[in-house]
Design a protein around this motif. Structure first.
Motif, PDB file in Angstrom:
ATOM      1  N   TYR A 123       0.841  -1.202   0.000  1.00 66.10           N
ATOM      2  CA  TYR A 123       0.000   0.000   0.000  1.00 66.10           C
ATOM      3  C   TYR A 123       0.869   1.243   0.000  1.00 66.10           C
ATOM      4  N   LEU A 124       0.267   2.363  -0.391  1.00 67.04           N
ATOM      5  CA  LEU A 124       0.975   3.623  -0.570  1.00 67.04           C
ATOM      6  C   LEU A 124       0.235   4.749   0.128  1.00 67.04           C
ATOM      7  N   VAL A 125       0.992   5.656   0.750  1.00 66.20           N
ATOM      8  CA  VAL A 125       0.446   6.924   1.239  1.00 66.20           C
ATOM      9  C   VAL A 125       1.358   8.035   0.709  1.00 66.20           C
ATOM     10  N   PHE A 126       0.802   8.915  -0.115  1.00 66.10           N
ATOM     11  CA  PHE A 126       1.591   9.978  -0.742  1.00 66.10           C
ATOM     12  C   PHE A 126       1.144  11.343  -0.245  1.00 66.10           C
ATOM     13  N   THR A 127       2.116  12.230  -0.007  1.00 71.25           N
ATOM     14  CA  THR A 127       1.816  13.570   0.490  1.00 71.25           C
ATOM     15  C   THR A 127       1.283  14.462  -0.637  1.00 71.25           C
ATOM     16  N   THR A 128      -0.023  14.546  -0.730  1.00 71.54           N
ATOM     17  CA  THR A 128      -0.639  15.409  -1.749  1.00 71.54           C
ATOM     18  C   THR A 128      -0.507  16.881  -1.388  1.00 71.54           C
TER      19      THR A 128
END
Length: 471
Positions: A123-128
């Motif tokens: 899974y991925l969490v990206f700083t938008t």
């Protein structure tokens, strides 16, 4: 890079202070989600165990801490350096001017997704958008965004969309990090009053019309992310000082410093977000309640098993954001961290920071490749497992799946597989079938110890952790 990078690259974030903000949280007040779709998504998320986080923004151009040098607090992680450090107003103008030169021409999200997948991440969490307010997506509600940089003419300029798409194609669950505070918009740092700290520059109760503008702005940007960027599994909200006043825990030191209520109506935001993304996990960090579907200890691992859903977010190096010379953790340390977290019931979200050219440090690729080699054999004791008491004891960590027990022996650096192993705190039935994950040959027991033939030890070679499969 310009002179700023030479003068500012030593400015790093304080790991201790941010970690403290999350270690003090009272997890006994966790609220179990009632929505069946959220429950299903949460169960799936708990099974995948290992994720990638990326902090990326214009701050990488200077090689400095993400956003915090804008914050006028007398803290080490807020320190300013360089030609404009003496004057906050000049510094903020220069910082926001980085966007005029930000051009990550080596941006290749497919390369990142492949590297992460091969490492066993799921899974991925990206700083938008971080606290500085710079949108790494093509927001219609601000001009301070990636598509208004020299990179804006690039076909892949809508970076968030490209990243989520690339990782989704590789089978990842996807998450959007979004900062609730925004230090760029006038409705949060209202220019009539200069900012004194990380909070809004005015009391929202005294200026409700300005606060309403900020709430609308925040709602609209989140709705963009929930509607224009494909399927999203996680809305990961940072900036825990933006919260209803009645959620402040007076026993927690950093929360006591929040001067007034900053309620953005999370119920309305969550309802909207889930109308577009059914089953969405909402993670309103440190704001205990129905909108914190899992908790997020930062830069640390709890010292005990926790029964609630949780995730440790930890940097691969020392910094959340890109710095020119990073001090990466060893592969052994990263593997031990993953095993330790999973044995205590959590997930590991490991942060890698892209640079101003759109690339990772080569060492980051190397670490992920090495983790991946270990995971190919040993991930059977990681994915879709449950913690097993005593969880962690000495050099041992335990998980289970059905009637199978997985016993990890966390080796010291360079330690070969011993010829005799005795799992601490674990009783093994005499008739149990015991094998090494690296070898299908059955192992014998003697006086409670498991015997490893010398030849088998040599065949397995030196690893960060050795896995015994007990059936």
């Amino acid at each position: 890079m310009k002179i700023y990078s030479l003068l500012l690259f030593t400015l790093l974030s304080s790991l201790t202070a941010t970690a403290q903000q999350h270690s003090e949280q009272d997890h006994s007040k966790y609220v179990v989600p009632t929505d069946p779709l959220v429950q299903q998504k949460l169960a799936k998320w708990q099974d995948v165990k290992f994720g990638l986080m990326m902090h990326w923004g214009t701050y990488s151009q200077w090689g400095i801490v993400e956003s915090w040098s804008l914050c006028p607090e007398d803290e080490g992680w807020c320190e300013r350096k360089g030609p404009h450090s003496h004057n906050w107003y000049e510094y903020k103008k220069a910082y926001e001017g980085i966007a005029k030169e930000f051009n990550p021409v080596k941006f290749n999200p497919e390369k990142w997704a492949t590297a992460a997948k091969n490492a066993g991440m799921k899974y991925l969490v990206f700083t938008t958008k971080h606290h500085d307010g710079f949108a790494m997506f093509d927001s219609k509600h601000t001009d301070y965004k990636i598509t208004n940089t020299p990179f804006g003419s690039n076909p892949k300029s809508n970076i968030t969309k490209e990243i989520l798409s690339a990782f989704r194609k590789e089978g990842f669950m996807t998450g959007t990090y979004f900062s609730k505070p925004d230090w760029n918009v006038d409705s949060y740092w209202w220019p009539y009053f200069p900012p004194k700290d990380r909070n809004s520059t005015y009391d929202p109760k005294k200026k409700p019309e300005i606060w309403e503008k900020f709430k609308t702005f925040t709602y609209n940007q989140i709705e963009e992310l929930m509607t224009d960027y494909g399927s999203v599994d996680i809305l990961w909200l940072d900036g825990g000082w933006v919260r209803p006043f009645n959620t402040i825990d007076p026993k927690i030191s950093w929360q006591k410093s929040i001067p007034y209520e900053q309620d953005i109506d999370m119920a309305k935001i969550a309802k909207m977000a889930r109308s577009h993304q059914p089953g969405l996990l909402v993670v309103d960090r440190t704001v205990t309640g129905e909108f914190e579907n899992y908790v997020t200890p930062e830069q640390q691992i709890p010292d005990h098993y926790m029964s609630i859903p949780w995730e440790s977010c930890i940097t691969m190096g020392d910094s959340w954001s890109y710095i020119p010379k990073e001090n990466f953790k060893s592969t052994e340390k990263l593997i031990h961290t993953l095993v330790d977290i999973v044995a205590k019931g959590g997930n590991l979200l490991l942060n890698v920071a892209p640079g101003p050219d759109g690339e990772w440090h080569q060492e980051a690729y190397t670490r992920l490749e090495e983790i991946g080699k270990w995971m190919k054999t040993n991930s059977v004791g990681i994915y879709e497992t449950k913690p097993l008491a005593p969880y962690r004891q000495g050099k041992w960590a335990y998980t289970k799946k059905g009637n199978t027990t997985y016993a990890f022996y966390l080796a010291e650096a360079g330690e070969k597989l011993p010829t005799s192993l005795k799992p601490e705190g674990l009783t093994i039935p005499k008739n149990a079938k015991i094998t090494l994950a690296e070898s299908k040959k059955a192992l014998k027991q003697k006086d409670g110890s498991i015997l490893i033939p010398v030849k088998t030890s040599e065949e397995v070679g030196v690893q960060a952790a050795y896995l015994l499969v007990i059936e």
